[in-house]
Structures are given as structure tokens and as C-alpha cells.
Design an enzyme around this catalytic site. Structure first.
Site, PDB file in Angstrom:
ATOM      1  N   CYS A  75       7.724  -9.373 -13.087  1.00  0.00           N
ATOM      2  CA  CYS A  75       6.577 -10.254 -12.819  1.00  0.00           C
ATOM      3  C   CYS A  75       5.215  -9.579 -12.961  1.00  0.00           C
ATOM      4  O   CYS A  75       4.399 -10.036 -13.757  1.00  0.00           O
ATOM      5  CB  CYS A  75       6.720 -10.876 -11.434  1.00  0.00           C
ATOM      6  SG  CYS A  75       8.097 -12.033 -11.354  1.00  0.00           S
ATOM      7  N   LEU A 122       0.853  -1.195   0.000  1.00  0.00           N
ATOM      8  CA  LEU A 122       0.000   0.000   0.000  1.00  0.00           C
ATOM      9  C   LEU A 122       0.888   1.245   0.000  1.00  0.00           C
ATOM     10  O   LEU A 122       0.616   2.200   0.729  1.00  0.00           O
ATOM     11  CB  LEU A 122      -0.918   0.002   1.232  1.00  0.00           C
ATOM     12  CG  LEU A 122      -2.102  -0.968   1.203  1.00  0.00           C
ATOM     13  CD1 LEU A 122      -2.908  -0.880   2.496  1.00  0.00           C
ATOM     14  CD2 LEU A 122      -3.024  -0.712   0.008  1.00  0.00           C
TER      15      LEU A 122
HETATM   16  P1  NAD Z   1      15.485 -14.990 -16.058  1.00  0.00           P
HETATM   17  O1  NAD Z   1      15.173 -14.468 -17.388  1.00  0.00           O
HETATM   18  O2  NAD Z   1      16.272 -14.161 -15.070  1.00  0.00           O
HETATM   19  O3  NAD Z   1      16.263 -16.385 -16.194  1.00  0.00           O
HETATM   20  C1  NAD Z   1      15.893 -17.420 -17.054  1.00  0.00           C
HETATM   21  C2  NAD Z   1      17.156 -18.207 -17.383  1.00  0.00           C
HETATM   22  O4  NAD Z   1      16.761 -19.397 -18.075  1.00  0.00           O
HETATM   23  C3  NAD Z   1      18.127 -17.472 -18.323  1.00  0.00           C
HETATM   24  O5  NAD Z   1      19.407 -17.424 -17.714  1.00  0.00           O
HETATM   25  C4  NAD Z   1      18.119 -18.315 -19.598  1.00  0.00           C
HETATM   26  O6  NAD Z   1      19.380 -18.342 -20.261  1.00  0.00           O
HETATM   27  C5  NAD Z   1      17.741 -19.676 -19.073  1.00  0.00           C
HETATM   28  N1  NAD Z   1      17.142 -20.587 -20.061  1.00  0.00           N
HETATM   29  C6  NAD Z   1      16.122 -20.332 -20.901  1.00  0.00           C
HETATM   30  N2  NAD Z   1      15.839 -21.435 -21.634  1.00  0.00           N
HETATM   31  C7  NAD Z   1      16.697 -22.405 -21.234  1.00  0.00           C
HETATM   32  C8  NAD Z   1      16.893 -23.763 -21.600  1.00  0.00           C
HETATM   33  N3  NAD Z   1      16.121 -24.351 -22.529  1.00  0.00           N
HETATM   34  N4  NAD Z   1      17.885 -24.452 -20.998  1.00  0.00           N
HETATM   35  C9  NAD Z   1      18.653 -23.867 -20.060  1.00  0.00           C
HETATM   36  N5  NAD Z   1      18.506 -22.593 -19.654  1.00  0.00           N
HETATM   37  C10 NAD Z   1      17.532 -21.866 -20.234  1.00  0.00           C
HETATM   38  O7  NAD Z   1      14.079 -15.398 -15.419  1.00  0.00           O
HETATM   39  P2  NAD Z   1      13.615 -15.290 -13.877  1.00  0.00           P
HETATM   40  O8  NAD Z   1      13.387 -13.876 -13.495  1.00  0.00           O
HETATM   41  O9  NAD Z   1      14.497 -16.155 -13.037  1.00  0.00           O
HETATM   42  O10 NAD Z   1      12.171 -15.989 -13.982  1.00  0.00           O
HETATM   43  C11 NAD Z   1      12.029 -17.376 -14.232  1.00  0.00           C
HETATM   44  C12 NAD Z   1      10.572 -17.740 -13.985  1.00  0.00           C
HETATM   45  O11 NAD Z   1      10.238 -17.540 -12.592  1.00  0.00           O
HETATM   46  C13 NAD Z   1       9.567 -16.885 -14.767  1.00  0.00           C
HETATM   47  O12 NAD Z   1       8.478 -17.679 -15.135  1.00  0.00           O
HETATM   48  C14 NAD Z   1       9.128 -15.848 -13.750  1.00  0.00           C
HETATM   49  O13 NAD Z   1       7.830 -15.339 -14.014  1.00  0.00           O
HETATM   50  C15 NAD Z   1       9.127 -16.652 -12.467  1.00  0.00           C
HETATM   51  N6  NAD Z   1       9.321 -15.852 -11.247  1.00  0.00           N
HETATM   52  C16 NAD Z   1      10.219 -14.829 -11.237  1.00  0.00           C
HETATM   53  C17 NAD Z   1      10.404 -14.102 -10.062  1.00  0.00           C
HETATM   54  C18 NAD Z   1      11.389 -12.958 -10.017  1.00  0.00           C
HETATM   55  O14 NAD Z   1      11.357 -12.208  -9.039  1.00  0.00           O
HETATM   56  N7  NAD Z   1      12.257 -12.793 -11.013  1.00  0.00           N
HETATM   57  C19 NAD Z   1       9.694 -14.429  -8.902  1.00  0.00           C
HETATM   58  C20 NAD Z   1       8.804 -15.509  -8.951  1.00  0.00           C
HETATM   59  C21 NAD Z   1       8.629 -16.214 -10.133  1.00  0.00           C
END
Ligand code: NAD
Length: 441
Positions: free
Chosen positions: A263, A253
Site C-alpha cells: 500500500c 514512529l
Molecule cells: P490482491 O492483489 O491481494 O487481490 C486482488 C484479487 O482480485 C486477486 O486475487 C485477483 O485475482 C482478483 N481480481 C482482479 N481482477 C478481478 C476481476 N475482474 N474479477 C474477479 N477477481 C479479480 O489485492 P489486495 O491487497 O487485496 O488489495 C485490493 C485493494 O485494496 C487495492 O486497491 C489495495 O490498495 C486496497 N487495500 C489493500 C490493503 C492491504 O493491506 N493489502 C489494505 C487496504 C486497502
């Protein structure tokens, strides 16, 4: 337990390191070879408090390793977590699952014995089934389950969030999968963290519902802040009082320039896309998205209005660019709307941000990076707080006043007290508070 973590971004790296701290043997895999090479040399590619020490300790204890070899890591693992990105598709705002399905294909090919495959990425309802069906089609002989285990950590406090979560949500219909997940999370279970075992559909939806609800709260207080400005009320007093109501609670808030990050913007759009495709529109969430987009666009005008004569040919010191403090992440940050608009209006911009300083030239062309807040402010016509880093709260305001050419301070995060700023001779603009709205006690 041997675990493979596919995707070593924010979520994969933190989850992998925390699972290693629980005592599991974790291999974090990424297709980005540079990222893996850096991690192998103890260079952590993201800024997250506590993460570097956690990685170092667990690598030294031989519980955490980094690799580009997905096949090898999966073949050895009892559980494989998919933590790849699920960004917003440019076409309809739905989640782009191409990385997720690519990872699932490679995992299917590599499975060597019973393996639990867990989607940790945020994915639309029904994705676990789609993943399961595709993997079965590729490897009818393989023995595996697919479960959903969405992640709720927040960047900036991610290690603590992961190790002290409000709850862990696991979606599976398989008793075997449930027992593997219980074993993985046993240290949290022993700490009495609530563990919710439910269907994969519920688990997938809970994640989106959580983020959409939080985005709605932020948007509500932001719109209330605009009304406060119109009627000389104080949004901080209103928010504090709202938060004291046990039915509401105090979190999310805080009025500001609009939510950003990797996200909320994408997850609100993805849930709206799912709802539309099911013929059940979520009108509240649609309104939240429109209101937030509009707000981010309007913030540059608010800044321009704070300077008599506008911002053309004036120098502004921008303090903070990341979407929130304690992270280097600028994905969908309000700064990405505000900075280009101010440049279009003819402002000269200098900027300082402790999280993304090195990347300012690449992310914000035309902006001069400064080594600290005081050098950004020196001789500027106004200072503008875009992110509430603690070091900005601790600024010596006498020194700020002395260094500014004109004493204009625009605070889009409400970190200062308007009364004190007025006493010091600042022309102070904040969000949801006017000079005529003295704070309550
Ligand atoms: P990010 O983009 O920081 O990292 C994703 C990683 O996956 C990259 O390093 C990429 O090179 C790798 N990758 C992609 N395809 C691949 C493959 N086939 N083999 C191996 N590596 C591969 O993403 P993130 O922020 O960590 O988010 C990941 C997921 O978690 C998303 O769905 C996001 O919505 C969710 N999420 C994120 C957060 C946050 O705060 N960032 C919080 C909760 C949930």
C-alpha cells in the site's frame, strides 16, 4: 443482506469473511480459479492470524461461499463490493485501474435489480464517477448506485482491524446507498464505531491522505534516526518522548529500513500523480518517496559496514523477508532491495522467514532457505534482522552468539537492547542508536 465480493485477495477475503461474521450471506468471487478451488477445500491462500478459523466457521454456517462465477453472484446480490488490486502503473506511478474497470464492466452486465456497487479498492479521486458513467453507458436500463468505502485494515492484524476499526468511511450522495451501507455495517454501528458518511470524493481522498501521512511519519523518524547516529542520540528515546506528546501520539514512529508493503509505496506515488495532474504538487509526499527509496538502497551498505572487510565471500543469516511480521506478503518489502544488493556485493545468503519460507527460492534466487533462525545462523559471519517477527525477539541470544562464527548482529528493526548485546559480546549495529547513546529510562 446478500453481498458479492469481487476480488478475493487480502482485502476481499478478509472483508468477505468479516461481513459473513456480521450475519450477511457473502459470495467471494475471484477470476483466479486455483485460488477459489483452494478456498473451497478450506485451504486459505494467505497468512493472516485468525482468518482460517473465521472462514471455516462461516462456511459451515452457510454464510460464506467462493466462486469464479461473477455473473451469478452479482445477480443475487443487494450489494457488490469491488476489492480488486489497483497496482502502481509502470508508466507514471498512477494507480492502474484496468482490473477495476474490467470488474465494473462484468458487474454492469450482470445486474438484475437495484444493486449498490461499492469500490473497496483504493482508487484515485473521481474513480467512482468514472465507474458510474461507464456502467451507465453499458447498461442504461440498470438500477444501481456506486459508492466508495475505502479499507484501512493492516495486514497482520486485519481481522481485528476490520471488526474494531477506528472509523468506517462511506462516500455516497444517494440516500438509498447510505441506508444499504448502514445496514451492512450495523454490527459495528451498534458497537459505536464512528461512521463517516461523506462525498465519494472525500472518501477516496481520505484513504490516500491517511497512507501518505503514515508514510511521512515513518520517513520522518527514519531520517531522525540517521541524525541520532551522527550525534550519539537514541532514536527510540526520542520517538517515545515524541509519542507522549498528545499532539503527536506514539504510532508509526519506529525507525527501520524504510516502509514497504502493497500500500504505502503505491499509494504515495498515486497521490503524487493525481496532485501533479491537478497542478497542485504535494512536495512533502514527493520527498517522502525519494527519501524512502534511497533508504532501502542504502541499507545493504549499512549491513556491509558492520562486517570488518565487508560482505564479499561472507555468509549472512537473513532473518525476516516479509515487509512486516504476521504476513506472508513481500510486496515492495525492503528485503527486495537489500537481498539482491548483498548478493551483488558477493555475500552468501541464508534466510529464514516464518511467513514466506516456501517461496524463498522463487522470490529470492541465490538465497538458501533455512528451516528456522538457528539453522540460518549456524556458522554465519553475521545475523541480520530485516523483519521484527516475535520469534526473533525471543531468540536465545547465548545460543545465537554460540552459533555465529563472528558475533556480528545487524538489527534493522531495533528489537534488541544495545547494552545487553554488548554485555553478551556482540558487535551490534541497529538503527538510530550507537554504542555511545545509552537509552534513557
Ligand atoms: P490482491 O492483489 O491481494 O487481490 C486482488 C484479487 O482480485 C486477486 O486475487 C485477483 O485475482 C482478483 N481480481 C482482479 N481482477 C478481478 C476481476 N475482474 N474479477 C474477479 N477477481 C479479480 O489485492 P489486495 O491487497 O487485496 O488489495 C485490493 C485493494 O485494496 C487495492 O486497491 C489495495 O490498495 C486496497 N487495500 C489493500 C490493503 C492491504 O493491506 N493489502 C489494505 C487496504 C486497502
Amino acid at each position: 443482506m446478500r453481498i458479492a465480493m469481487i476480488g478475493t485477495g487480502y482485502v476481499g477475503l478478509i472483508t468477505g469473511a468479516c461481513f459473513a461474521r456480521f450475519g450477511h450471506r457473502v459470495t467471494c468471487v475471484d477470476r483466479d480459479g486455483e485460488r477459489i478451488a483452494a478456498l473451497r477445500h478450506a485451504r486459505v491462500p494467505i497468512f493472516e492470524p485468525g482468518l482460517t478459523a473465521l472462514i471455516e466457521t462461516n462456511v459451515a454456517a452457510d454464510r460464506l461461499a467462493f466462486s469464479t462465477n461473477l455473473e451469478g453472484a452479482v445477480a443475487e446480490a443487494e450489494a457488490v463490493f469491488i476489492a480488486v488490486g489497483t497496482p502502481r502503473s509502470r508508466i507514471d506511478g498512477a494507480a492502474d485501474l484496468s482490473d477495476l474497470h474490467a470488474a465494473a464492466r462484468e458487474i454492469a452486465a450482470a445486474i438484475a435489480h437495484y444493486t449498490l456497487v461499492v469500490t473497496k479498492s483504493t482508487v484515485p479521486v473521481g474513480t467512482h464517477r468514472e465507474v458510474e458513467n461507464r456502467m451507465h453507458a453499458l447498461r442504461p436500463d440498470a438500477d444501481f448506485d456506486v459508492a466508495s468505502n475505502p479499507e484501512f485494515l493492516r495486514e497482520g492484524s486485519a481481522v481485528d482491524d476490520f471488526t474494531h476499526p477506528d472509523r468506517v468511511v462511506c462516500g455516497t450522495r444517494s440516500a438509498r446507498a447510505e441506508s444499504v451501507l448502514r445496514e451492512i455495517y450495523r454490527p459495528l454501528f451498534l458497537n459505536e464505531t464512528p461512521m463517516l458518511f461523506t462525498t465519494p470524493e472525500n472518501a477516496e481522498l481520505i484513504k490516500y491522505a491517511t497512507n501518505c501521512f503514515l508514510a511521512t511519519r515513518i520517513t520522518f523518524i527514519n531520517e531522525l534516526a540517521d541524525l541520532c547516529e551522527a550525534v550519539d542520540a537514541d532514536v527510540q528515546v526520542c520517538a517515545r518522548s515524541l509519542g507522549m506528546d498528545g499532539r503527536i501520539g506514539p504510532k508509526f514512529l519506529h525507525a527501520g529500513p524504510g516502509y514497504g508493503g502493497s500500500c504505502f509505496p503505491k499509494d504515495t506515488r498515486a497521490l503524487v500523480a493525481t496532485a501533479r495532474s491537478e497542478g497542485v504538487p504535494l512536495r512533502v509526499v514527493e520527498a517522502v518517496i525519494a527519501s524512502n527509496d534511497d533508504r532501502k538502497r542504502r541499507m545493504a551498505d549499512k549491513i556491509a559496514a558492520a562486517l570488518a572487510g565487508g560482505v564479499q565471500d561472507r555468509t549472512l543469516a537473513i532473518l525476516g523477508l516479509t515487509f512486516k511480521p504476521n504476513t506472508d506478503d513481500v510486496r515492495e518489502a525492503p528485503s527486495l532491495d537489500i537481498v539482491p544488493r548483498l548478493l551483488e556485493m558477493g555475500a552468501r545468503l541464508r534466510a529464514y522467514d516464518p511467513g514466506c519460507l516456501d517461496r524463498i527460492p522463487e522470490l529470492f534466487p541465490g538465497v538458501t532457505p533455512c528451516k528456522d533462525a538457528y539453522s540460518a545462523i549456524e556458522g554465519a559471519d553475521a545475523a541480520v534482522i530485516l523483519t521484527e517477527w516475535n520469534e526473533f525477539r525471543a531468540l536465545d541470544l547465548h545460543e545465537v552468539r554460540r552459533r555465529l562464527r563472528t558475533p556480528v548482529l545487524v538489527d534493522l528493526r531495533d528489537i534488541f537492547d544495545p547494552g545487553r548485546l554488548a554485555e553478551l559480546g556482540f558487535e551490534y549495529t541497529s538503527v538510530g542508536r550507537t554504542a555511545r547513546s545509552p537509552a534513557g529510562t
